[in-house]
Design an enzyme around this catalytic site. Structure first.
Site, short mmCIF file in Angstrom:
data_model
loop_
_atom_site.label_atom_id
_atom_site.label_comp_id
_atom_site.label_asym_id
_atom_site.label_seq_id
_atom_site.Cartn_x
_atom_site.Cartn_y
_atom_site.Cartn_z
N LYS A 53 41.72 40.24 43.28
CA LYS A 53 41.92 39.81 41.82
C LYS A 53 41.56 37.93 42.48
CE LYS A 53 44.59 42.69 39.32
NZ LYS A 53 45.61 42.93 37.82
N GLN A 97 51.67 40.67 37.89
CA GLN A 97 51.50 41.91 38.53
C GLN A 97 52.61 42.94 37.77
OE1 GLN A 97 47.79 42.62 39.54
NE2 GLN A 97 48.81 45.15 39.55
N ASP A 120 46.15 38.95 30.28
CA ASP A 120 46.18 40.81 30.52
C ASP A 120 46.27 41.26 29.15
OD1 ASP A 120 46.13 42.76 32.72
OD2 ASP A 120 48.20 41.54 33.49
N1 GUN Z 1 49.39 47.25 37.60
C1 GUN Z 1 48.71 48.33 36.52
N2 GUN Z 1 47.52 47.59 36.42
C2 GUN Z 1 48.13 46.02 35.68
C3 GUN Z 1 46.84 45.34 34.90
O1 GUN Z 1 46.59 45.87 34.48
N3 GUN Z 1 47.50 43.46 35.18
C4 GUN Z 1 48.67 44.22 35.01
N4 GUN Z 1 49.48 42.65 34.89
N5 GUN Z 1 49.06 44.27 36.19
C5 GUN Z 1 49.18 46.03 36.45
#
Ligand code: GUN
Length: 286
Positions: A53, A97, A120
């Site tokens: 990311k 995350q 998100d």
């Molecule tokens: N863990 C697995 N998928 C995601 C996601 O799309 N966003 C976040 N923040 N954590 C995750």
């Protein structure tokens, strides 16, 4: 028949190139989109996601900062950091995350992110907005799926869509987006009876159960659109989707591969949401 491949990697690349240009334009106006990614603990998959990311941000010209925190940290300290990021004018997007360690209350943490910075789309306010069809930030993977359907001019209105999986991250929000586009939507889950029969009715089948290979060719109507959201690491180290690609691709009309389907779209949509949040914050063209 052999299905047409929906090339998420290529579509994501072109979206990211477009965003890069947009970010250059915003910077000329004095707006520099910024994302903060928060990682608690050392979950190996999460560490890879966070690294990817950050790199994706930098390649699009987006400012990014990573906050890596110890597994045993206190929830109060995490909430304090998020509060600081909420107030930081350089930061337009905040991503915590998941998963978080068990001693930290996920709901409380997600709700502490400012809804305007919630790239998100996991905040209850943004989830609520999605449910009632109001503009807001929406989860990246479902948004990526909708963009893929759009890119390949796949009609949604009036079609029967079946979503397998009811997670807050994918299943529920993608079902709402499909409904918003006037599909007839059914959600299947672990307690669904006759799953195969339901899936076989689908014009558009979204597999988001997190179970490798669970969607087999006999569950797919000839010519259906099959979107595979699964990213399952097998014991062999190979990545596998929720769809048995080998057999499914002989029946589907359209199909996404794993890897190279939905995965790259998710990251592109994170950048898209960060740019959107920056534009919203600065009153730049919405
Ligand atoms: N863990 C697995 N998928 C995601 C996601 O799309 N966003 C976040 N923040 N954590 C995750």
């Amino acid at each position: 028949m052999s299905a047409n491949i929906m090339d998420g990697k290529a579509v994501a690349r072109s979206i990211r190139e477009g965003l890069k240009e947009e970010v250059e334009g915003l910077k000329k106006k004095g707006i520099h989109p910024g994302l903060a990614v928060v990682l608690v603990g050392e979950n190996p998959a999460s560490m890879v996601y966070v690294k990817n990311k950050g790199e994706a941000c930098r390649s699009a010209g987006i400012y990014s900062e990573e906050h890596k925190l110890p597994e045993e940290m206190k929830e109060a300290d995490l909430l304090r950091l998020i509060d600081q990021l909420n107030k930081d004018p350089r930061i337009h997007g905040i991503l915590v995350q998941l998963p978080l360690p068990a001693h930290i209350n996920k709901e409380r943490v997600l709700a502490s992110v400012s809804p305007e910075k919630d790239v998100d789309g996991f905040h209850e306010i943004n989830m609520g907005r999605l449910l009632i069809g109001q503009e807001g930030l929406v989860p990246c993977t479902p948004l990526g799926i909708m963009k893929l359907l759009e890119h390949y001019h796949i009609p949604v209105e009036g079609r029967f869509a079946v979503v397998v999986g009811r997670s807050n991250i994918v299943g529920k929000p993608v079902a709402m987006m499909l409904l918003q586009r006037n599909a007839t939507v059914t959600i299947c889950h672990t307690r669904t009876k006759n799953m195969g029969e339901v899936c076989r009715m689908a014009d558009i089948l979204i597999a988001a159960a997190g179970r490798p290979g669970m969607i087999t060719a006999d569950m797919i109507r000839e010519g259906a659109v099959v979107i595979d959201v699964g990213i399952n690491r097998l014991d062999t180290g190979k990545l596998a989707g929720d769809v048995d690609f080998e057999s499914a691709s002989k029946r589907a009309g359209w199909i996404t591969p794993v890897p190279g389907g939905v995965g790259p779209m998710t990251i592109a949509m994170l950048l898209y949401n960060t740019v959107k949040a920056a534009k919203m914050a600065t009153g730049s063209n919405p």
